[in-house]
Write an enzyme that holds these catalytic residues in place. Structure first.
Site, PDB file in Angstrom:
ATOM      1  N   GLU A 299      -5.653  -7.080   6.907  1.00 22.31           N
ATOM      2  CA  GLU A 299      -4.905  -7.569   8.067  1.00 22.31           C
ATOM      3  C   GLU A 299      -5.271  -6.709   9.277  1.00 22.31           C
ATOM      4  O   GLU A 299      -5.276  -5.494   9.157  1.00 22.31           O
ATOM      5  CB  GLU A 299      -3.394  -7.507   7.840  1.00 22.31           C
ATOM      6  CG  GLU A 299      -2.644  -8.224   8.950  1.00 22.31           C
ATOM      7  CD  GLU A 299      -1.118  -8.258   8.739  1.00 22.31           C
ATOM      8  OE1 GLU A 299      -0.644  -7.780   7.692  1.00 22.31           O
ATOM      9  OE2 GLU A 299      -0.433  -8.751   9.632  1.00 22.31           O
TER      10      GLU A 299
ATOM     11  N   GLY B 172       1.687   1.945   8.150  1.00 21.26           N
ATOM     12  CA  GLY B 172       2.642   2.357   7.115  1.00 21.26           C
ATOM     13  C   GLY B 172       2.288   1.846   5.738  1.00 21.26           C
ATOM     14  O   GLY B 172       2.278   2.603   4.769  1.00 21.26           O
ATOM     15  N   ALA B 173       1.974   0.553   5.652  1.00 25.71           N
ATOM     16  CA  ALA B 173       1.691  -0.047   4.353  1.00 25.71           C
ATOM     17  C   ALA B 173       1.183  -1.455   4.594  1.00 25.71           C
ATOM     18  O   ALA B 173       1.179  -1.936   5.726  1.00 25.71           O
ATOM     19  CB  ALA B 173       2.948  -0.095   3.488  1.00 25.71           C
ATOM     20  N   MET B 174       0.784  -2.117   3.492  1.00 22.77           N
ATOM     21  CA  MET B 174       0.232  -3.471   3.625  1.00 22.77           C
ATOM     22  C   MET B 174       0.649  -4.327   2.443  1.00 22.77           C
ATOM     23  O   MET B 174       0.523  -3.917   1.291  1.00 22.77           O
ATOM     24  CB  MET B 174      -1.293  -3.380   3.738  1.00 22.77           C
ATOM     25  CG  MET B 174      -1.983  -4.721   3.855  1.00 22.77           C
ATOM     26  SD  MET B 174      -1.492  -5.580   5.392  1.00 22.77           S
ATOM     27  CE  MET B 174      -1.565  -7.282   4.829  1.00 22.77           C
TER      28      MET B 174
ATOM     29  N   ASN C 188      -0.469  -6.918   0.810  1.00 19.81           N
ATOM     30  CA  ASN C 188      -1.434  -7.752   0.086  1.00 19.81           C
ATOM     31  C   ASN C 188      -0.781  -8.390  -1.141  1.00 19.81           C
ATOM     32  O   ASN C 188      -0.050  -7.729  -1.876  1.00 19.81           O
ATOM     33  CB  ASN C 188      -2.612  -6.911  -0.405  1.00 19.81           C
ATOM     34  CG  ASN C 188      -3.117  -5.980   0.653  1.00 19.81           C
ATOM     35  OD1 ASN C 188      -3.549  -6.408   1.700  1.00 19.81           O
ATOM     36  ND2 ASN C 188      -3.010  -4.679   0.391  1.00 19.81           N
TER      37      ASN C 188
ATOM     38  N   HIS D  14      10.370  -3.568   2.716  1.00 21.28           N
ATOM     39  CA  HIS D  14       9.701  -4.404   3.722  1.00 21.28           C
ATOM     40  C   HIS D  14       8.467  -5.086   3.118  1.00 21.28           C
ATOM     41  O   HIS D  14       8.309  -6.305   3.217  1.00 21.28           O
ATOM     42  CB  HIS D  14       9.321  -3.521   4.914  1.00 21.28           C
ATOM     43  CG  HIS D  14       8.605  -4.237   6.016  1.00 21.28           C
ATOM     44  ND1 HIS D  14       9.191  -4.494   7.238  1.00 21.28           N
ATOM     45  CD2 HIS D  14       7.354  -4.746   6.102  1.00 21.28           C
ATOM     46  CE1 HIS D  14       8.341  -5.129   8.008  1.00 21.28           C
ATOM     47  NE2 HIS D  14       7.206  -5.297   7.348  1.00 21.28           N
ATOM     48  N   GLU D  15       7.617  -4.311   2.494  1.00 17.00           N
ATOM     49  CA  GLU D  15       6.383  -4.901   1.950  1.00 17.00           C
ATOM     50  C   GLU D  15       6.711  -5.888   0.843  1.00 17.00           C
ATOM     51  O   GLU D  15       6.098  -6.945   0.738  1.00 17.00           O
ATOM     52  CB  GLU D  15       5.422  -3.824   1.443  1.00 17.00           C
ATOM     53  CG  GLU D  15       5.035  -2.762   2.476  1.00 17.00           C
ATOM     54  CD  GLU D  15       4.624  -3.309   3.830  1.00 17.00           C
ATOM     55  OE1 GLU D  15       4.053  -4.413   3.891  1.00 17.00           O
ATOM     56  OE2 GLU D  15       4.896  -2.628   4.854  1.00 17.00           O
TER      57      GLU D  15
ATOM     58  N   HIS E  36       7.896  -9.210   2.199  1.00 14.43           N
ATOM     59  CA  HIS E  36       6.812 -10.042   2.733  1.00 14.43           C
ATOM     60  C   HIS E  36       6.317 -11.052   1.695  1.00 14.43           C
ATOM     61  O   HIS E  36       5.690 -12.039   2.069  1.00 14.43           O
ATOM     62  CB  HIS E  36       5.626  -9.169   3.140  1.00 14.43           C
ATOM     63  CG  HIS E  36       5.637  -8.731   4.585  1.00 14.43           C
ATOM     64  ND1 HIS E  36       5.897  -9.593   5.624  1.00 14.43           N
ATOM     65  CD2 HIS E  36       5.370  -7.526   5.159  1.00 14.43           C
ATOM     66  CE1 HIS E  36       5.805  -8.928   6.777  1.00 14.43           C
ATOM     67  NE2 HIS E  36       5.497  -7.676   6.533  1.00 14.43           N
TER      68      HIS E  36
ATOM     69  N   GLU F 212       6.769 -10.618  10.813  1.00 19.84           N
ATOM     70  CA  GLU F 212       7.158  -9.213  11.004  1.00 19.84           C
ATOM     71  C   GLU F 212       8.597  -9.054  11.496  1.00 19.84           C
ATOM     72  O   GLU F 212       9.352  -8.236  10.970  1.00 19.84           O
ATOM     73  CB  GLU F 212       6.172  -8.504  11.923  1.00 19.84           C
ATOM     74  CG  GLU F 212       4.752  -8.384  11.345  1.00 19.84           C
ATOM     75  CD  GLU F 212       4.696  -7.732   9.972  1.00 19.84           C
ATOM     76  OE1 GLU F 212       5.707  -7.122   9.538  1.00 19.84           O
ATOM     77  OE2 GLU F 212       3.646  -7.839   9.299  1.00 19.84           O
TER      78      GLU F 212
HETATM   79  N1  B3K Z   1       1.432  -6.202   7.835  1.00 23.85           N
HETATM   80  C1  B3K Z   1       1.110  -4.797   7.861  1.00 23.85           C
HETATM   81  C2  B3K Z   1       0.575  -4.328   9.153  1.00 23.85           C
HETATM   82  C3  B3K Z   1      -0.849  -4.653   9.378  1.00 23.85           C
HETATM   83  C4  B3K Z   1      -1.353  -3.999  10.634  1.00 23.85           C
HETATM   84  C5  B3K Z   1      -2.761  -4.385  10.956  1.00 23.85           C
HETATM   85  N2  B3K Z   1      -3.283  -3.621  12.052  1.00 23.85           N
HETATM   86  C6  B3K Z   1       2.270  -3.954   7.469  1.00 23.85           C
HETATM   87  C7  B3K Z   1       3.601  -4.545   7.648  1.00 23.85           C
HETATM   88  O1  B3K Z   1       4.057  -4.846   8.718  1.00 23.85           O
HETATM   89  O2  B3K Z   1       4.251  -4.767   6.656  1.00 23.85           O
HETATM   90 ZN    ZN Z   2       5.514  -6.162   7.929  1.00 22.05          ZN
END
Ligand code: B3K
Ligand code: ZN
Length: 885
Positions: free
Chosen positions: A131, A271-273, A275, A307-308, A311, A330
């Site tokens: 991302e 912070g984190a992702m 995926n 949070h992750e 998502h 977000e």
């Molecule tokens: N979705 C990612 C952030 C990605 C940032 C890319 N530059 C983390 C988050 O908001 O959960």
């Molecule tokens: Zn997020």
């Protein structure tokens, strides 16, 4: 890098959106992994839109193309073209399969986008970050969030060097290969956009837990970390399980794969992702133990894990049509995360924390050259739009709308939103549409909040009519112009309010002309939806004190000419912790104005008086008291000035705290500190955390009036601290007070934590808080330290970020030395990692409102960055907006 500004394309505009000409139903990827070179074979099953003609166009950057075949036949040279960023292929039909093979260089990737190496080459591991547009650095693809495909991923690598092979989706076999190599395959049954692709390969250890969903499905939860960190993953596992349960209970959302992997890395841009099925975390937001993590960090781990995970529905199952809709996932996910944290901890304290963050980070963004709507209309570099506006203000907008619908109505709307958009790439209109439809309410007026930048000013005037026993509240709104948006429209602003009588009791509300008047209720919401409106309350026996915008019911700046005594009354009597804090913040701001203007001291006296009384009120929660005793920060106070002199702001805020400390009294402070210190532990329950928070605040206040005693106590606290919270608090008091004991404590800390990167980050950042201009010398010394590197984002943030953002008085030296140093480092950093450089450059935000001397110096530093050859698109966009926004 090929996203340098000399080749930068025209900005991307929301109004130019077109559905993709080519979609991909299925992707088969095979990786032959290596640290220096990795080869990626990709087979794309393509679907053309009959309404759109033309060649296939795929995104692809920084890769070496090794071979290309269409429908099993090598492509003739004239049938395809690869410029720097786009691969064009002729002759593709609906149903065609395109196979490409490319070579990547993970170890040379310092931008930490695409496939890269985390850690030293001998023992580091490989991972990806896609991302927003990192997938195009891995293979050729229509790299946009509205192309959803099923992924089958095969990883092949040397077994000794890469014993663990992970990708998103469910495991689908593994085995041995010749030459000490092995393979593993993953199939993701849920179609997803390319930005949610991920892989990880290396020497990692795991912590496992079996989870059973509400409907009885078994899920294997696995957290992976490097061997020295696996012992610090227990808290994150606990937080993950609580998040999964909470989302089932509160939103009815279950997890949807057989496995959920989470990986910690020290090298990560944010912070984190999230995926799909393979979350990747900055170690800072995953690892925690009492010896190296503070209470705040524990809560941050809990929040980011949640949070992750959240998502998985708000972002993954329902994704975004295009990056302009970023806040759809977000803002909504931050809101869900905030609700979760409030449920796990104290709702009042959580709201205080969130509003304080909004004011410190988002309001200044909305008031400066980088201001943009929650749904921007255009961008050059999407990575620059992962901002406090998109996240935090976006969450406030969801909160406002959720408040309008009520708990059940919001849940009804969310159910419809999820079911209707499952497996789709949605827009903010889809979101508001579902919420509206499920509740029979037209929420479309709230769309204006998404397209209009700037923080609205809400003015309130009250008039009491004794003859008619009525109280008229006049509310009006005004939003100042922002770059590219000079004209502003009126927005719907929900104002939650109550009226207090002079004894400090809330009175029943009778709003004139309101049919649905919930007569007798002591709190209600009125919605201001034009420039000005009046609300008349009847049966009011005496001139009341209004409490407005309760719970921070809308992200606005309230302007109300309260008498100091009225604010003091709210501060003493409001039964709600958040509102009490809010009254205290407003009163502290007025007290600050008293000190600055030197004319009257009514607000200052009232603030000190009310807090001294609360200090001795044993019934108050210790954490809330600590927050009440903290005036607004320097950034927030600066926001109200026309011309900012950061050292004046600093001095005045220090004086404010001195007055408070004197009013409470040296003896009372010391006594309270000692009684708190006598019950120190390392438990994580709310009461123990609150205790530590108050202890820190009391020690800080004591240091304002009796530094010698405070430093003696801080040294003792440092030496005996059972937890990092206490240790770091003590160290911070010593450093900020420039105490003689600071040196030895810092030496000790460095030695003790030399092998712990997250603790070492704290060692760097605490020193950036040295008072005054001398900190520049310290920053220079620290960047020469062997433990410093520009290649690690956490380390860069812990030094330059903590200094330039967290110590305005130290950064904004009148001689411009701070600006020059930051400008030089931005140029170097940009060559390594454009995303981090661009984010760091936003520390210059607000430069236009500095006093003239500093303003000139700041401008020339920003100009020197802008003039630097070969700037990335990321940094270029920020400095250009900074100068011309
Ligand atoms: N979705 C990612 C952030 C990605 C940032 C890319 N530059 C983390 C988050 O908001 O959960
Ligand atoms: Zn997020």
């Amino acid at each position: 890098m090929n996203n340098r500004s000399d080749t930068s394309p025209a900005p991307v505009r929301l109004s130019d959106y077109r559905a993709p000409a080519w979609r991909v139903s299925q992707v088969e990827l095979t990786f032959d992994l290596g640290i220096d070179t990795t080869e990626v074979t990709s087979r794309l099953h393509l679907q053309g839109d009959p309404a759109q003609q033309g060649p296939l166009r795929l995104d692809g950057e920084g890769m070496e193309l090794l071979s290309i075949e269409l429908d099993g036949q090598p492509l003739a040279d004239h049938a395809w073209r690869y410029t720097d960023t786009v691969l064009e292929v002729d002759g593709v039909r609906d149903g065609s399969v395109l196979e490409t093979r490319v070579r990547l260089q993970p170890a040379a990737n310092t931008a930490l986008e695409g496939l890269y190496l985390s850690g030293p080459r001998e023992r580091g591991f490989l991972l990806t970050q896609c991302e927003a547009e990192g997938f195009r650095h891995i293979t050729f693809f229509p790299d946009r969030p509205d192309v959803l495909a099923s992924y089958t991923v095969t990883l092949r690598a040397d077994r000794d060097r890469f014993p663990v092979l992970l990708a998103g989706g469910n495991p689908d076999g593994e085995g041995a290969l010749e030459g000490g190599r092995h393979w593993a395959r993953f199939v993701d049954p849920h179609p997803k956009p390319s930005y949610l692709f991920a892989l990880v390969a290396g020497r990692l250890q795991k912590l496992e837990h079996d989870y059973v969903t509400g409907s009885g499905r078994s899920v294997k939860l696995v957290i992976w970390a490097e061997p020295d960190a696996i012992g610090q993953c227990g808290y994150a596992m606990d937080a993950l399980e609580r998040s999964m349960r909470w989302d089932e209970q509160v939103y009815g959302r279950e997890y949807d794969l057989d496995v959920f992997h989470v990986v910690a890395t020290h090298d990560f841009n944010m912070g984190a992702m999230e995926n799909k099925g393979l979350n990747i975390f900055n170690a800072k937001y995953l690892l925690a133990d009492p010896d190296s993590s503070t209470d705040d960090e524990y809560r941050a781990v809990e929040a980011v894990v949640a949070h992750e995970y959240f998502h998985n529905w708000s972002g993954n199952r329902v994704t975004c049509r295009d990056w302009f809709q970023l806040s759809l996932k977000e803002g909504l996910t931050v809101f869900r995360e905030q609700q979760f944290s409030a449920d796990m901890n104290s709702p009042a304290l959580k709201r205080i924390e969130d509003v304080a963050l909004l004011r410190r980070a988002q309001f200044p963004e909305d008031a400066g050259p980088l201001a943009h709507p929650v749904r921007p209309a255009q961008y050059s570099e999407i990575n620059n739009f992962y901002t406090a506006t998109v996240y935090e203000k976006g969450s406030e907008l969801v909160r406002m709308i959720a408040g309008r619908l009520g708990r059940e109505g919001f849940r009804r709307g969310m159910d419809l939103y999820f079911s209707r958009n499952d497996g789709r790439a949605a827009t903010l209109e889809d979101f508001l549409g579902a919420l509206s439809e499920a509740n029979g309410i037209d929420l479309s007026p709230y769309l204006a909040w998404y397209s209009q930048a700037g923080t609205p000013r809400l003015s309130a005037r009250g008039h009491y009519d004794a003859a008619h026993r009525s109280y008229t509240l006049t509310l009006s709104q005004h939003t100042p112009p922002t770059p590219q948006q000079s004209h502003k429209q009126a927005l719907p602003i929900p104002v939650k309010l109550a009226l207090f009588d002079r004894a400090g009791h809330m009175i029943p509300l009778h709003l004139a002309g309101d049919k649905a008047d919930a007569s007798g209720a002591t709190e209600r919401v009125v919605v201001l939806d034009r420039a000005e409106q009046q609300f008349v309350f009847q049966q009011v026996n005496d001139a009341p004190v209004p409490s407005l915008l309760r719970g921070f019911s809308a992200p606005v700046i309230l302007e109300c000419a309260y008498a100091p005594a009225d604010l003091a009354l709210l501060l003493r009597h409001d039964p709600d912790g958040f509102n009490r804090w809010e009254a205290g913040q407003q009163l502290a701001t007025r007290a600050y104005d008293n000190l600055r203007d030197g004319d009257d001291t009514r607000a200052l006296d009232a603030w000190c008086e009310a807090l001294a009384a609360l200090f001795n009120d044993g019934s108050l929660d210790a954490a809330l008291l600590a927050d009440l005793l903290t005036p607004p920060g320097e950034i927030e106070l600066s926001e109200r000035e026309r011309q900012v002199n950061p050292s004046h702001v600093h001095t005045l805020r220090q004086q404010l705290q001195e007055h408070l400390a004197v009013r409470i009294g040296q003896e009372a402070l010391q006594r309270r500190y000692e009684s708190l210190a006598a019950h120190t532990n390392l438990q994580l329950d709310a009461a123990s955390q609150a205790h530590r928070r108050l202890k820190r605040r009391v020690l800080e206040l004591l240091s304002r009036i009796d530094p010698w005693t405070a430093h003696t106590l801080a040294t003792l606290q440092y030496d005996n601290a059972p937890s990092m919270t206490d240790r770091l608090a003590a160290l911070s008091v010593l450093v900020r007070g420039d105490a003689p004991q600071a040196h030895a404590a810092l030496l000790h800390f460095r030695e003790r934590y030399a092998d712990n990167p997250l603790a070492m980050d704290k060692w760097f950042s605490v020193q950036t808080q040295l008072p005054g201009e001398v900190v520049l010398e310290r920053v220079r010394a620290l960047e020469a330290d062997a433990a410093f590197t520009l290649k690690n984002p956490n380390r860069v943030n812990s030094l330059f970020g903590a200094w330039a953002r967290g110590n305005p008085n130290g950064f904004h030296r009148p001689d411009g030395g701070g600006y020059q140093l930051l400008a030089e480092r931005l140029k170097q950093l940009d060559a390594l990692n454009p995303q981090i450089a661009a984010r760091m450059a936003t520390a210059f935000n607000g430069w236009q409102r500095l006093e003239p001397g500093r303003r000139t110096l700041a401008r020339s530093a920003i100009e020197s960055v802008a003039a630097h050859p070969g700037l990335s698109r990321n940094l270029n966009e920020i400095v250009q907006s900074m100068l011309h926004g």
